[in-house]
Design a protein around this motif. Structure first.
Motif, PDB file in Angstrom:
ATOM      1  N   THR A   1      38.053  22.635  52.105  1.00  0.00           N
ATOM      2  CA  THR A   1      38.146  23.235  53.436  1.00  0.00           C
ATOM      3  C   THR A   1      38.485  22.188  54.486  1.00  0.00           C
ATOM      4  O   THR A   1      39.208  22.465  55.439  1.00  0.00           O
ATOM      5  N   GLU A   2      37.967  20.997  54.299  1.00  0.00           N
ATOM      6  CA  GLU A   2      38.253  19.914  55.221  1.00  0.00           C
ATOM      7  C   GLU A   2      39.569  19.208  54.894  1.00  0.00           C
ATOM      8  O   GLU A   2      39.903  18.186  55.480  1.00  0.00           O
TER       9      GLU A   2
ATOM     10  N   GLN B   1      34.410  23.037  47.347  1.00  0.00           N
ATOM     11  CA  GLN B   1      35.086  23.895  48.306  1.00  0.00           C
ATOM     12  C   GLN B   1      34.925  23.381  49.737  1.00  0.00           C
ATOM     13  O   GLN B   1      35.842  23.523  50.545  1.00  0.00           O
ATOM     14  N   ALA B   2      33.788  22.750  50.047  1.00  0.00           N
ATOM     15  CA  ALA B   2      33.599  22.160  51.374  1.00  0.00           C
ATOM     16  C   ALA B   2      34.614  21.056  51.611  1.00  0.00           C
ATOM     17  O   ALA B   2      35.199  20.970  52.707  1.00  0.00           O
TER      18      ALA B   2
END
Length: 171
Positions: A167-168, A163-164
């Motif tokens: 998100t980016e 998810q990180a």
């Protein structure tokens, strides 16, 4: 956005086709625990090399659910998902399919291990190589709820890293 995504991790007696599942954890895309259990091996009663890594002994799994019981519990979870996320996904999927006889061919697969390798190459100029989950998790600031090599903690870390990167804008 994450309702049809599941993150999985397994702990096993080893890495060969003769090895068995010891633990399976499945986390929903919002971080909810969908399944987490030890699994009683069918054939093996010792796995010293794997135990040195994952800390799972025969005494810890001897009264755990059988592969058939686990398969019955997790089949609906897999059937309802669209995307399966893992760290070295082919390894975990292979054990689930072989040991539980639950087929996962309908799921899109995301391998955070190689996604992170690509991410590091693209954003940090690092050579494309395998990184350990603990390094990926540290890079993105994951706070471990316990140690690594527990399938629940590893599934949570994998989902967090996935998810990180999403998100980016990196998938």
């Amino acid at each position: 956005m994450y309702e049809k995504i599941i993150a999985i991790d397994t702990e096993t007696t080893g890495v060969s086709v003769n090895d068995e599942l010891l633990q399976l954890s499945i986390v929903g895309g919002s971080g909810e625990v969908l399944y987490d259990s030890y699994i009683r091996p069918v054939f093996l009663t010792e796995w010293p090399d794997a135990e040195a890594v994952n800390g799972i002994s025969y005494d810890m799994v001897k009264d755990a659910p059988t592969p058939e019981e686990v398969a019955a519990a997790v089949a609906p979870i897999f059937a309802n998902a669209k995307v399966i996320v893992g760290y070295n996904t082919p390894f975990d999927v292979g054990f689930v399919e072989r040991c539980l006889n639950v087929q996962l061919g309908h799921l899109a697969r995301k391998d955070v291990m190689w996604q992170f390798a690509d991410y590091m190459a693209a954003t940090q100029g690092a050579p494309r190589k395998r990184h350990k989950l603990i390094d990926c998790a540290a890079f993105f600031g994951f706070e471990w709820p316990g140690g690594a090599h527990n399938s629940m903690n590893d599934a949570l870390a994998t989902l967090f890293c996935y998810q990180a990167m999403l998100t980016e804008g990196y998938e």
